[in-house]
Design an enzyme around this catalytic site. Structure first.
Site, short mmCIF file in Angstrom:
data_model
loop_
_atom_site.label_atom_id
_atom_site.label_comp_id
_atom_site.label_asym_id
_atom_site.label_seq_id
_atom_site.Cartn_x
_atom_site.Cartn_y
_atom_site.Cartn_z
N GLU A 194 -1.29 10.64 10.18
CA GLU A 194 -1.87 10.63 8.83
C GLU A 194 -3.38 10.43 8.85
OE1 GLU A 194 -0.88 8.18 4.76
OE2 GLU A 194 0.75 8.94 5.97
N ASP A 240 2.77 8.58 8.01
CA ASP A 240 3.48 7.36 7.60
C ASP A 240 4.91 7.70 7.19
OD1 ASP A 240 1.39 5.73 8.15
OD2 ASP A 240 0.99 5.11 6.10
N TYR A 265 5.76 -1.98 8.74
CA TYR A 265 5.33 -1.02 7.73
C TYR A 265 5.09 -1.69 6.37
CZ TYR A 265 5.29 3.24 4.90
OH TYR A 265 4.93 4.24 4.04
#
Length: 612
Positions: A7, A110, A320
């Site tokens: 990303e 992600d 995360y």
């Protein structure tokens, strides 16, 4: 050659490091048979109205309902106006070349809705047809990355995730573009009056609370207080009834058998309730609950907290961050004792971590059925080094919450004493017998903050005690407080419904406004639009914000619950529900709100909207 797309450049570099790839090229890194390239977040977006033939702002164009949405390169300002971002065009050319040469494409954006959208928009814009695999990880540690690459999934398994993200993107375009133009045109103002699918009901919540608070008329009421003496330990009891006038309260005061004034009986204990209570530990943090805690403890904005947390994630220190789950599965729970062991030397939590290494861990936060795309936020076990004070504070909130969540219940004794002295009086107090999870941060018990007594003496039903003092208290009702970021985030989780129970609130999260990952951006958008400002910790609407609210408050677009239902529908698409049905409904919704706003806006003068 296998091409891995991340990303952002920093993540691509970290993954390349794990593979031992070190050769840097323009726009990518290569080595060991792999090429690692990257986006810069959203390189592409849905095209502007002009690209569908809707030129200028005109009522005749509304509602704008493109038959098929197009993708366009992200725009930047220039002397010629808004133009394609040259750095994006350059990176897309590099990615296109790499994709054409690739034997395999691996997606490492992600692992969530927006990450999937970022890749798929690039993939479809470049008209790439090659199959791809998906890396799905909840941590950026070397071990997690290696394990993820051993378990790559076919990209097709995430088609419904993309469908959900794409439908959200289309819905935001349809509602935002049409509603903004409809209101701005009908109101006849030169200013752009921006509206949005999630932005507008959020503004409505802030304005509604502000006006309720501002227009609140306090009601005066009276209570009577007595001071009772039990063997030298004094405690305070308050009349169980409130009185509308001071005269009523004064009459009650005169009935109190004040021992100091010569009454022998004083107060008689007519009831004693002493109830033990177990207070379970809080659930682990998701992004939203962590943002709320960071706002309360440190005054961080939701956006600040997300930025700090993302940095900690990319530096392998936490899992995360954009998760909406407050639970973990049994597989992750198996790693928790090791994570707790790593905190035994922590400056603030070492004692409690050491205690937990030999204790049976609480499993309240362990439920695999409640884990969505990612589990709750945890530390990874990597040792933090050279953190800024703000980074350390957020890291400690994650680590401390893990210790709290797996700690023992807090055991309290809640006591209520009823005293008769002319009328009934009540005294309440809470004694914490075993602090359990509360020992981690040593936070004050929220339930004790309104109590009149730090602790209560042991008394027996039927005994009479001296009343040593008495008084009339003047009180007044209070309005609901203005929203701050913590309370607004909490309200957004349940589309404005006030629910304190965290498990019940969690159960409603699919019907909330926005998602944990987008709520910070919603708040920042309202501030950027000059609809809301920060006053200390509070979120306060501007004149412009209040004017817009005045127009839309009774319209569909301002209804938090209705908009929350769209969020639920998007989650259902993630689980395989019909995309066509949603698209049809959102188009009908767009037609309806556009018509509503065109009619509503004409009743307002431009000056009313530009008073600020």
């Amino acid at each position: 050659m296998k091409v891995i797309i991340a990303e952002k450049p920093s993540v691509a570099r970290e993954i390349a490091k794990v593979f031992g790839a070190t050769t840097k090229r323009e726009g990518y890194i290569e080595g060991k048979g792999y090429t690692f390239t990257w986006a810069f977040g959203h390189l592409l977006q849905l095209a502007t109205p002009q690209e569908y033939g809707y030129y200028g702002w005109s009522v005749q164009n509304l509602p704008m309902l493109p038959g098929k949405f197009k993708l366009a390169i992200r725009k930047v300002k220039s002397k010629e106006g808004m133009v394609d971002d040259p750095s994006v065009k350059k990176q897309l050319d590099i990615i296109n070349t790499l994709f054409e040469e690739a034997s395999e494409i691996i997606v490492a954006t992600d692992a969530g809705r927006e990450g999937e959208l970022i890749f798929r928009y690039i993939y479809y814009y470049l008209k790439c047809k090659k199959p791809f695999k998906r890396l799905w990880i909840s941590s950026q540690t070397d071990a997690a990355i290696k394990e993820g690459f051993r378990n790559l999934k076919p990209g097709s398994e995430y088609d419904t995730l993309f469908n959900s993200a794409h439908c959200r993107s289309q819905a935001d375009w349809l509602v935002g573009m049409n509603a903004t133009q409809a209101l701005s045109l009908a109101a006849g103002t030169r200013s752009v009056l921006s509206l949005g699918r999630v932005q507008t009901p959020t503004l409505a919540m802030i304005c509604s609370r502000y006006l309720e608070n501002k227009n609140f008329v306090p009601q005066i009421y009276y209570q009577v207080a007595i001071q009772v003496d039990k063997d030298g330990q004094l405690f305070r009891a308050i009349s169980t009834e409130n009185y509308k006038t001071k005269e009523q309260a004064q009459e009650v005061l005169e009935k109190v058998e004040n021992t100091a004034a010569g009454f022998p009986q004083g107060g008689q204990i007519i009831n004693v309730e002493a109830k033990p209570r177990k207070e379970p530990p809080p659930l682990l943090h998701d992004l939203s609950s962590l943002q709320q805690e960071a706002n309360k403890r440190k005054g961080f904005t939701a956006d600040q907290t997300l930025g700090i947390l993302q940095n900690l994630y990319e530096n392998k220190l936490v899992t995360y961050p954009r998760t909406g789950s407050r639970y973990i599965g049994d597989d992750v729970f198996a790693t928790v004792p090791g994570l707790i062991e790593k905190l035994t030397d922590h400056q603030n939590f070492g004692k409690q971590a050491t205690l937990l290494t030999s204790a049976k861990l609480n499993k309240r936060s362990v439920n695999a059925k409640k884990v969505t795309d990612h589990h709750a936020i945890l530390p990874t076990g990597e040792a933090p080094r050279q953190l800024t004070p703000d980074q350390q504070a957020v890291y400690d909130m994650v680590a401390g919450r893990m210790l709290e969540a797996f700690h023992q219940d807090c055991i309290k004794e809640i006591t209520k004493i009823t005293v008769q002295s002319g009328v009934k009086f009540a005294a309440s107090g809470t004694v914490i017998n075993t602090p359990g999870w509360r020992a981690v941060f040593n936070d004050k018990d929220e339930e004790k903050k309104d109590e009149e007594n730090a602790s209560l003496p042991k008394v027996t039903k039927g005994e009479s005690l001296p009343v040593t003092n008495k008084a009339v208290l003047e009180k007044q009702t209070k309005p609901k407080p203005l929203y701050n970021e913590a309370s607004l985030l909490k309200a957004l989780e349940t589309a404005g419904k006030e629910i304190e129970d965290e498990e019940l609130r969690y159960a409603m999260k699919e019907s909330g406004l926005g998602t944990p990952a987008t709520r910070a951006a919603i708040i920042e958008t309202l501030i950027k639009r000059d609809y809301v400002i920060r006053e200390k910790k509070n979120l306060v609407p501007t004149e412009t914000g209040l004017s817009v609210y005045g127009i839309v408050k009774d319209k569909q677009i301002a209804q938090a619950e209705l908009t929350g239902n769209w969020e639920k529908r998007l989650e259902e698409i993630r689980s395989g529900a019909s995309v066509a049905d949603f698209q049809s409904e959102i188009q009908n919704y767009t037609r309806s709100i556009t018509s509503e706003l065109l009619k509503a806006g004409t009743r307002f003068r431009s000056k009313e909207l530009t008073a600020s």
